[in-house]
Design a protein around this motif. Sequence first.
Motif, short mmCIF file in Angstrom:
data_model
loop_
_atom_site.label_atom_id
_atom_site.label_comp_id
_atom_site.label_asym_id
_atom_site.label_seq_id
_atom_site.Cartn_x
_atom_site.Cartn_y
_atom_site.Cartn_z
N UNK A 48 0.98 -1.25 0.04
CA UNK A 48 0.03 -0.07 0.02
C UNK A 48 0.74 1.33 0.04
N UNK A 49 2.04 1.21 0.77
CA UNK A 49 2.74 2.31 0.91
C UNK A 49 4.07 2.18 0.35
N UNK A 50 5.00 3.18 0.30
CA UNK A 50 6.45 2.97 -0.16
C UNK A 50 7.26 2.88 1.06
N UNK A 51 7.34 1.51 1.54
CA UNK A 51 8.22 1.33 2.85
C UNK A 51 9.58 0.78 2.19
N UNK A 52 10.58 1.19 2.87
CA UNK A 52 11.84 0.75 2.64
C UNK A 52 12.12 -0.72 3.11
#
Length: 128
Positions: free
Chosen positions: A43-47
């Motif tokens: 869903x999100x741009x997580x590293x």
Amino acid sequence: MHKSRSRVNVVERSKPLSVIKGVLWGYIFTAIMILLLTYLLFKFDITESQIYIGIVVTYIFSTIIAGWITGKSIKDNAWIWGSLAGFIYFILLIVGSVIINQQIGAVKEIFTMLALCVGGGTLGGMFS
């Protein structure tokens, strides 16, 4: 006299089942949290480092839950039984990792995870 001896045997036999129950609940929590992390990843741009932190935090809270449930069931020396639940959680984690990855991770990482899992289980047992 016969009844009290029988009662002690039932209590002693339930200790391994209490540890197994605690570890099982720890892995149920792990599965839920890994699914949540997977959702957040898509869903999100997580590293990758944020996911790694999420996984480590999940392992810590899972072993705290495992130790807490084990300690609640056993009551005497709950911290020792909680640490055993954390250790068993760690062993199953390593076995699963070896089966999936066909290799063992870095030794430093393994000892860190051992300390976190046993420490989390001990903490959970102390809180119970």
